[in-house]
Design an enzyme around this catalytic site. Sequence first.
Site, short mmCIF file in Angstrom:
data_model
loop_
_atom_site.label_atom_id
_atom_site.label_comp_id
_atom_site.label_asym_id
_atom_site.label_seq_id
_atom_site.Cartn_x
_atom_site.Cartn_y
_atom_site.Cartn_z
N CYS A 131 0.74 1.20 -3.73
CA CYS A 131 0.86 -0.24 -3.96
C CYS A 131 0.75 -0.56 -5.46
O CYS A 131 1.58 -1.29 -6.02
CB CYS A 131 -0.21 -0.98 -3.16
SG CYS A 131 -0.08 -2.76 -3.25
N CYS A 132 -0.26 0.03 -6.13
CA CYS A 132 -0.42 -0.20 -7.58
C CYS A 132 0.81 0.31 -8.33
O CYS A 132 1.24 -0.30 -9.32
CB CYS A 132 -1.66 0.52 -8.11
SG CYS A 132 -3.21 -0.33 -7.80
N CYS A 215 -5.97 -8.01 -8.54
CA CYS A 215 -5.35 -8.66 -7.39
C CYS A 215 -6.44 -9.19 -6.45
O CYS A 215 -7.50 -8.57 -6.32
CB CYS A 215 -4.47 -7.67 -6.64
SG CYS A 215 -3.03 -7.15 -7.59
N CYS A 218 -8.11 -6.89 -3.79
CA CYS A 218 -8.75 -5.67 -4.33
C CYS A 218 -9.86 -5.98 -5.32
O CYS A 218 -10.29 -5.11 -6.08
CB CYS A 218 -7.69 -4.79 -4.98
SG CYS A 218 -6.44 -4.25 -3.84
N CYS A 243 -5.60 1.98 -11.94
CA CYS A 243 -4.43 1.67 -11.13
C CYS A 243 -3.20 2.40 -11.62
O CYS A 243 -2.12 2.24 -11.07
CB CYS A 243 -4.19 0.17 -11.13
SG CYS A 243 -4.07 -0.51 -12.76
S1 SF4 Z 1 -4.68 -3.97 -7.13
FE1 SF4 Z 1 -4.43 -3.91 -4.88
S2 SF4 Z 1 -2.85 -5.44 -4.34
FE2 SF4 Z 1 -2.80 -5.11 -6.58
S3 SF4 Z 1 -1.22 -3.62 -6.86
FE3 SF4 Z 1 -3.12 -2.44 -6.71
S4 SF4 Z 1 -3.44 -1.95 -4.54
FE4 SF4 Z 1 -1.79 -3.50 -4.69
#
Ligand code: SF4
Length: 251
Positions: A131-132, A215, A218, A243
């Site tokens: 996701c990151c 985010c 998170c 991340c």
């Molecule tokens: S912080 Fe969480 S929602 Fe944002 S990009 Fe990374 S995993 Fe995805």
Amino acid sequence: MIGTNRDVGNARELLLEGFPRIQDSLDDEPAENILRWAFETFDNKVAIASSFGAEDVVLIDISARIKPNVRIFTLDTGRLPHETYQLIDEIKEKYNVAIEVCFPDEQRIRTMVQEHGFNLFYKGVAERRLCCNIRKVEPLQKKLGELGAWVCGLRREQAVTRTGIKTVEIDTSNHGIIKINPLAAWTEKDIWNYIKENEVPYNSLHDKGYPSIGCAPCTRSVRAIEDVRAGRWWWESPELKECGLHKKDQN
Ligand code: SF4
């Protein structure tokens, strides 16, 4: 000063020749001098990467005094807290700056959500990193491809993953671009003293126990005894908590 990508390449070569000397000479300089050097060296090929945390608003305030048309970019992951979007608008208005917003690739998001669900990050480190990667790292790398240098608000005391950072580094994880961390030596107290003394707008979540803001799903608030990054991906162990925007293998 640098105008084109070819100029960036030439300047980078020159810079790399004397890099250890430059790195040493800038390491103890005040943030303002480091930023001045960055703007004089890279002109419009340097930009501040901002997630609008406390360090980022300090960088914007100092930079806007030196270079009113400073370039600022942000990564809109699509999952940011409402308070961050509010702050972005406030900063734009106060400093009269354009914010370059980088969005993730729509098709990549669609495929990821279909395969793994909306909240995949809670399933494990691999899913969280996916996701990151899609929402942050890929848009960042695309933006960095336009630049000769980027400015970040990293500080050494923020996390175990950041204790060795220099004020000027070669970012080996991003095609050798120059990475500038003017606040590397600042303490959290320094940051907040600057914000208060200069009436810099900041994210209202900081007043609700969020020292580090990413985010919405998170990030959580932290208790006084916890470290400043404890609220980011709180379900993971500390050494995993990056991340992918800031890797450890940098000079
Ligand atoms: S912080 Fe969480 S929602 Fe944002 S990009 Fe990374 S995993 Fe995805």
